[in-house]
Design a protein around this motif. Sequence first.
Motif, mmCIF file in Angstrom:
data_model
loop_
_atom_site.group_PDB
_atom_site.id
_atom_site.type_symbol
_atom_site.label_atom_id
_atom_site.label_comp_id
_atom_site.label_asym_id
_atom_site.label_seq_id
_atom_site.Cartn_x
_atom_site.Cartn_y
_atom_site.Cartn_z
ATOM 1 N N ASP B 10 0.812 -1.226 0.000
ATOM 2 C CA ASP B 10 0.000 0.000 0.000
ATOM 3 C C ASP B 10 0.843 1.273 0.000
ATOM 4 O OD1 ASP B 10 -2.346 -1.444 0.019
ATOM 5 O OD2 ASP B 10 -2.346 -1.616 2.222
ATOM 6 N N LEU B 11 1.864 1.253 -0.811
ATOM 7 C CA LEU B 11 2.795 2.378 -0.830
ATOM 8 C C LEU B 11 2.157 3.602 -1.497
ATOM 9 C CD1 LEU B 11 5.814 2.600 0.063
ATOM 10 C CD2 LEU B 11 6.385 2.402 -2.355
ATOM 11 N N VAL B 12 2.290 4.754 -0.820
ATOM 12 C CA VAL B 12 1.788 6.008 -1.381
ATOM 13 C C VAL B 12 2.909 7.032 -1.316
ATOM 14 C CG1 VAL B 12 0.136 7.910 -1.105
ATOM 15 C CG2 VAL B 12 -0.586 5.560 -0.615
ATOM 16 N N LYS B 13 3.119 7.750 -2.426
ATOM 17 C CA LYS B 13 4.060 8.859 -2.382
ATOM 18 C C LYS B 13 3.430 10.080 -3.015
ATOM 19 C CE LYS B 13 7.699 11.264 -1.791
ATOM 20 N NZ LYS B 13 8.193 11.593 -0.438
ATOM 21 N N ASP B 23 0.442 5.329 -5.782
ATOM 22 C CA ASP B 23 -0.875 5.353 -5.155
ATOM 23 C C ASP B 23 -1.287 3.937 -4.729
ATOM 24 O OD1 ASP B 23 -3.282 6.233 -4.308
ATOM 25 O OD2 ASP B 23 -4.141 6.556 -6.299
ATOM 26 N N LYS B 24 -1.040 3.611 -3.484
ATOM 27 C CA LYS B 24 -1.408 2.289 -2.945
ATOM 28 C C LYS B 24 -0.808 1.149 -3.758
ATOM 29 C CE LYS B 24 -4.767 3.286 0.086
ATOM 30 N NZ LYS B 24 -5.599 3.487 1.005
ATOM 31 N N LEU B 25 0.449 1.220 -3.984
ATOM 32 C CA LEU B 25 1.131 0.200 -4.773
ATOM 33 C C LEU B 25 1.555 -0.959 -3.878
ATOM 34 C CD1 LEU B 25 2.376 -0.268 -7.679
ATOM 35 C CD2 LEU B 25 4.494 0.565 -6.696
ATOM 36 N N SER B 26 1.279 -2.188 -4.326
ATOM 37 C CA SER B 26 1.722 -3.367 -3.584
ATOM 38 C C SER B 26 2.310 -4.386 -4.547
ATOM 39 C CB SER B 26 0.551 -4.027 -2.845
ATOM 40 O OG SER B 26 -0.040 -3.138 -1.949
ATOM 41 N N GLY B 42 5.972 8.454 -16.286
ATOM 42 C CA GLY B 42 5.256 9.093 -15.184
ATOM 43 C C GLY B 42 4.407 8.140 -14.379
ATOM 44 N N ALA B 43 4.565 6.819 -14.604
ATOM 45 C CA ALA B 43 3.739 5.844 -13.884
ATOM 46 C C ALA B 43 4.113 5.758 -12.406
ATOM 47 C CB ALA B 43 3.884 4.473 -14.529
ATOM 48 N N GLY B 44 5.320 6.146 -12.087
ATOM 49 C CA GLY B 44 5.759 6.086 -10.692
ATOM 50 C C GLY B 44 6.839 5.037 -10.458
ATOM 51 N N HIS B 212 0.512 1.638 -13.500
ATOM 52 C CA HIS B 212 -0.131 2.708 -14.248
ATOM 53 C C HIS B 212 -0.697 3.715 -13.256
ATOM 54 C CE1 HIS B 212 -1.964 4.821 -17.457
ATOM 55 N NE2 HIS B 212 -3.213 4.462 -17.181
ATOM 56 N N LYS B 213 -0.336 4.972 -13.446
ATOM 57 C CA LYS B 213 -0.776 6.035 -12.537
ATOM 58 C C LYS B 213 -0.546 5.671 -11.074
ATOM 59 C CE LYS B 213 -4.007 8.181 -15.664
ATOM 60 N NZ LYS B 213 -5.375 8.120 -16.199
ATOM 61 N N GLY B 214 0.592 5.089 -10.803
ATOM 62 C CA GLY B 214 0.967 4.799 -9.417
ATOM 63 C C GLY B 214 0.353 3.536 -8.845
ATOM 64 N N ARG B 215 -0.444 2.834 -9.637
ATOM 65 C CA ARG B 215 -1.061 1.600 -9.119
ATOM 66 C C ARG B 215 -0.590 0.386 -9.902
ATOM 67 N NH1 ARG B 215 -6.127 1.994 -6.470
ATOM 68 N NH2 ARG B 215 -6.590 4.135 -5.876
ATOM 69 N N LEU B 216 -0.587 -0.760 -9.228
ATOM 70 C CA LEU B 216 -0.225 -2.006 -9.909
ATOM 71 C C LEU B 216 -1.483 -2.560 -10.568
ATOM 72 C CD1 LEU B 216 2.394 -3.868 -9.966
ATOM 73 C CD2 LEU B 216 1.011 -5.396 -8.573
ATOM 74 N N ILE B 217 -1.435 -2.737 -11.889
ATOM 75 C CA ILE B 217 -2.646 -3.237 -12.538
ATOM 76 C C ILE B 217 -2.504 -4.682 -13.000
ATOM 77 C CG2 ILE B 217 -3.589 -0.984 -13.185
ATOM 78 C CD1 ILE B 217 -2.370 -1.343 -15.920
ATOM 79 N N ALA B 218 -1.302 -5.227 -12.935
ATOM 80 C CA ALA B 218 -1.129 -6.655 -13.246
ATOM 81 C C ALA B 218 0.195 -7.121 -12.685
ATOM 82 C CB ALA B 218 -1.167 -6.881 -14.747
#
Lengths: 429, 246
Positions: B10-13, B23-26, B42-44, B212-218
């Motif tokens: 749940d990483l947020v920066k 944004d809430k990356l795990s 720019g995905a983070g 993508h946009k700070g989130r893990l999508i796959a």
Amino acid sequence: MSAFITLLVKELKSIIRDPKMLIAMFVVPLVMIGVMYGIMFAAITQQAEQAIRESGVIAIIDLDHGVWSQRFIDYLRDQGITFKLVENNAEHIPDIMSSLGVRILYVIPSNFSEALAANKTAVIEYYVWFKALTVFEMGIADRASELIGGFSENITRSIIAKSGVPEEFVRYPVNSTSLVVLGTKIVKEPEQVLAGVLTTSLIIPLMVFIMLVFIIQFAVTSIAVEKEEKMFETLLTLPINRLTIVGVKLLVSVIIGIAYVVIYGAILLWFLAGSLSAPAGAVGGEGINLSIVLPPNTVYYIGAGMIGAVLFGLLLAMILSLFAEDVRTAQLVSNYALTPLIIMFFLSMFIDLSSLSYTVRAVLSLIPLANISFIPKLMILGNQELGLIASVSNIAYAGAATVIAYRIVNTERIFTARLFKKRIKVKKR
Amino acid sequence: MTDPIVVVRDLVKVYPGGVRAVDKLSFSVREGEIFGLIGPNGAGKTTTLRILATILQPTEGEAIVYGYNVVKEPDKVRSVISYLPEEAGAYKYLTGLEFLEFIASFFARDEEEKDRMVMEAIKISGLGDRLRDKVKTYSKGMLRRLLVAKTLMIKPKLAILDEPTSGLDVVNAVKVREAIKNYAHEHGVTILLSSHNMLEVEYLCDRIGIVHKGRLIAEGAPRDLIKEHGVENLEEVFVKLVGGGF
Ligand SMILES: Nc1ncnc2c1ncn2[C@@H]1O[C@H](COP(=O)(O)OP(=O)(O)OP(=O)(O)O)[C@@H](O)[C@H]1O
Ligand SMILES: [Mg+2]
């Protein structure tokens, strides 16, 4: 090999090989300090001349009323000196001088003519009033003894002419003893006073100052070089204490700074010895007994203040360096920081504290770094508590800077701190 | 081989300017694997890698490297990682060899180990005699190879490579990829890298995470992801998930 030594070796290599560091090492300090010295030397020369002009009116207490004392007075008149004969002898000398507003007072002793007539060396006492305690008052003391020297020579010539006595015998028929008026006190050995004032209010602060100028701009540049070489991010992830990274740079700049201080100190002494005929040996610190002149705590106050100032300067250098992005902004940043320091420092040299109100003195005593040169003056003026404040404030500034530095170094601010707001990154690819 | 060496939860920066870069990356990286973070500009990715490398501090969530929390024990984390920043350089006035020795000094316990590291780097970089020249004479590609070599030579528990082949031409990129792959498998070094190049990650990575946009999508092995989405290659997976709108 320890991380410290590895970093140190790399730092030295880059000093030798990288033109950017060479610029930081030589060009900038030479120009900066060169300009500063130029201004200062010009100012000292000008002020010394001013002091001589101010010493135009001389007070004389003639206790002799003899042929030779009259001859001395005539000699002064011939030299175009304006003087006032003071009859009253019962008054305290400092009171006479301050009420007449004269900076030099000669006392011709009652046995003056008698002694000279008997071919014995006579003595004229002269008092010099050190009012502002700026170094330029040395010019006044010089003037006072010059006139006696001139008179002495004048007599020599006429005696030689009259009697055919060999010149060597009568080279110095008139000697002098000199005294200094400090506040309401009279102090013997003006050279000691001058040396004390010079050392504490000019030479030591100036050397500390030169060192700070160098350290600040060198440390700032060398951190900026890391950023410009794109090595900073890598350094921050190495298994070393981050303070070591910055500390090594500060250490190198302190070492080189000391070398600069030695060189510039030598130039300064040479200049002072030449232009103001200050006894170089005394100025160099040998045999100065500051306790004659200064209240006993002064040395401790100056010492503590100086340590605080150097620490403050180092930390300031460190903080500033973290804000610099590249060498160009680094130079800009250090100029921003150094310009007010230089101005303050000059002010501290020229300001006549005795003519300022207590409030203004109190405010001045809070100016970091520059206030060190105020300490001896404040102590002599009797504002011991302000002397203490001046001393302690530097330590307080250093403490505050430590807190700030710590917060920057151990957080992401070490990486994100910037002086100028970053332009929005244009996306590549 | 299944113990996660990197755990991001749940990483947020949020940057001071208010940009929400992560944004809430795990995700997690297992010991010994090559894990690729891929995503558009720019995905983070860089932000995430910087947090793991203890340069930036997360706004929320946690990141664990080799059991150490990056915020609470950054010193411990630094002792087990080796990081190649996206825009890294080397001291221009040192020779390539001097630079490698400089980096190795921080990790080697003795001269012998240092020499071994440098030998390893000479092999990885493939720069040969050019290592005796000053870094300022290197091309962009040579510099990147030097930097990949300095990152891997110390045999870290975790190597973090931010776009290791950026700026390299095809031939050089292939060489660097091979060097990374061989090295990782030979020495059991865990590698976390970021990339835009789908071919690269398909060839290199055991598993990938698409950001993508700070989130893990796959997240998963490239082959599994391709199968799962019923497409031909990773590029199509990527376009399908992220959308053609960029
Ligand atoms: N120092 C910073 N201050 C403010 N915003 C930043 C900063 N660094 C990055 N960002 C923003 O955070 C977002 C994520 O950036 P990041 O560099 O992590 O992306 P990336 O996935 O590495 O992209 P790229 O593929 O272009 O390298 C972007 O919108 C970027 O503009
Ligand atoms: Mg990036």
